[in-house]
Scaffold this active site. Structure first.
Site, PDB file in Angstrom:
ATOM      1  N   SER A  43       0.821  -1.198   0.000  1.00  0.00           N
ATOM      2  CA  SER A  43       0.000   0.000   0.000  1.00  0.00           C
ATOM      3  C   SER A  43       0.869   1.267   0.000  1.00  0.00           C
ATOM      4  O   SER A  43       1.669   1.472  -0.905  1.00  0.00           O
ATOM      5  CB  SER A  43      -0.959  -0.047   1.200  1.00  0.00           C
ATOM      6  OG  SER A  43      -1.989   0.901   1.092  1.00  0.00           O
ATOM      7  N   ASP A  78      -9.857  -5.176  -4.996  1.00  0.00           N
ATOM      8  CA  ASP A  78      -9.263  -4.412  -3.901  1.00  0.00           C
ATOM      9  C   ASP A  78     -10.032  -3.103  -3.775  1.00  0.00           C
ATOM     10  O   ASP A  78     -10.068  -2.302  -4.712  1.00  0.00           O
ATOM     11  CB  ASP A  78      -7.781  -4.152  -4.183  1.00  0.00           C
ATOM     12  CG  ASP A  78      -7.052  -3.458  -3.041  1.00  0.00           C
ATOM     13  OD1 ASP A  78      -7.706  -2.761  -2.240  1.00  0.00           O
ATOM     14  OD2 ASP A  78      -5.814  -3.586  -2.963  1.00  0.00           O
ATOM     15  N   HIS A 106      -7.589  -5.947   0.331  1.00  0.00           N
ATOM     16  CA  HIS A 106      -6.408  -5.087   0.300  1.00  0.00           C
ATOM     17  C   HIS A 106      -5.266  -5.629   1.150  1.00  0.00           C
ATOM     18  O   HIS A 106      -4.153  -5.102   1.082  1.00  0.00           O
ATOM     19  CB  HIS A 106      -6.795  -3.687   0.797  1.00  0.00           C
ATOM     20  CG  HIS A 106      -5.728  -2.653   0.628  1.00  0.00           C
ATOM     21  ND1 HIS A 106      -5.188  -2.320  -0.610  1.00  0.00           N
ATOM     22  CD2 HIS A 106      -5.084  -1.868   1.534  1.00  0.00           C
ATOM     23  CE1 HIS A 106      -4.263  -1.385  -0.458  1.00  0.00           C
ATOM     24  NE2 HIS A 106      -4.188  -1.088   0.840  1.00  0.00           N
TER      25      HIS A 106
END
Length: 268
Positions: free
Chosen positions: A97, A218, A247
């Site tokens: 991320s 996601d 995610h």
């Protein structure tokens, strides 16, 4: 901060190998998120460096300067300073991320220091733009901030199941725990930083080998954002799709993500 940076960010090094592997977690988690992935690493080959981002709930919140960390560059500074302190001159980096952004920018600053970037849940910009689908409309972020401000606990309980992407009570409980560990004002500031970050213009400056791992669905990062990343990175880049959703595959699908990371590490 330099003298205590290893302590401040809970830096740990495990393994006896000659090759360094650095793990950067995403926002809302801490280094404990890697627990289920650890069995897939070869500790005879690698020395694995774990650390917590300055915004993590496991880090003293007094170290979080909202002005300094209003840009992603501050997190890049921290990573490079950690590597300097450990005398790590060459490593592979795994970023989830927001830490994918951190790894990309760090590799631009110090291209000789990184041999490979393995990125998942990765996006160069989270907000939609003309001709670009990042996953969220800027107007919608206003409602997110309002919800976080009004009742942070309620927002967490609503957001976490969507981010997990499956009915997995253990994973939902764990992600909820790490989000609750964060001070709400820090959580809001970090989200504001991410929403304002756009690294599309510098992707062409990346020269190191990159491997992108993307789940089938996601909430935070659509496939189009991962594909944009693959197409615009300056170095060689590949994209692998995982047959799972959510995610946080290191929390929900370690049996898929672990081997995918290992394949990426072995790929020349």
């Amino acid at each position: 901060m330099s003298a205590n940076i290893l302590q401040n960010f809970n830096v740990r090094v495990i393994g006896e190998g000659d090759n360094y592997l650095v793990l950067g977690h995403g926002i809302g988690t801490d280094q404990s998120i890697w627990t289920k992935i650890l069995p897939y690493f070869n500790y005879g080959i690698y020395r694995i460096v774990f650390y917590d981002l300055a915004c993590a709930g496991t880090v003293n919140p007094e170290l979080y300067d909202s002005v300094r960390y209003s840009t992603i560059d501050a997190y890049v500074d921290d990573l490079i300073q950690i590597l300097d302190t450990l005398n790590v001159n060459c490593c592979a980096f795994i970023g989830h991320s927001a830490s994918a952004m951190v790894g990309i920018l760090a590799s631009i600053r110090c291209p000789d220091r990184f041999t490979k970037l393995i990125l998942f849940g990765a996006s160069p910009r989270y907000v939609n733009d003309e001709g670009y689908h990042g996953g969220i409309e800027m107007l919608d972020t206003v409602h997110v901030f309002q919800a976080m401000e009004s009742n942070y606990r309620a927002w967490v309980h609503g957001f976490v199941p969507e981010a997990i992407g499956a009915d997995m009570p253990e994973a939902i409980q764990e992600f909820t725990r790490t989000l609750f560990n964060m001070r709400p004002d820090i959580s809001r500031n970090v989200l504001n930083t991410l929403i304002g970050t756009d690294i599309r213009g510098v992707l062409c400056q990346v020269t190191v080998r990159c491997h992108i791992i993307q789940t089938a669905r996601d909430l935070s990062v659509p496939l189009s954002a991962a594909e944009y990343l693959r197409q615009h990175l300056g170095g060689r880049a590949t994209l692998e799709n995982l047959k799972t959703e959510g995610h946080l595959p290191h929390l929900t699908a370690p049996a898929l993500l672990g081997p995918a990371i290992w394949r990426a590490l072995r790929r020349p």
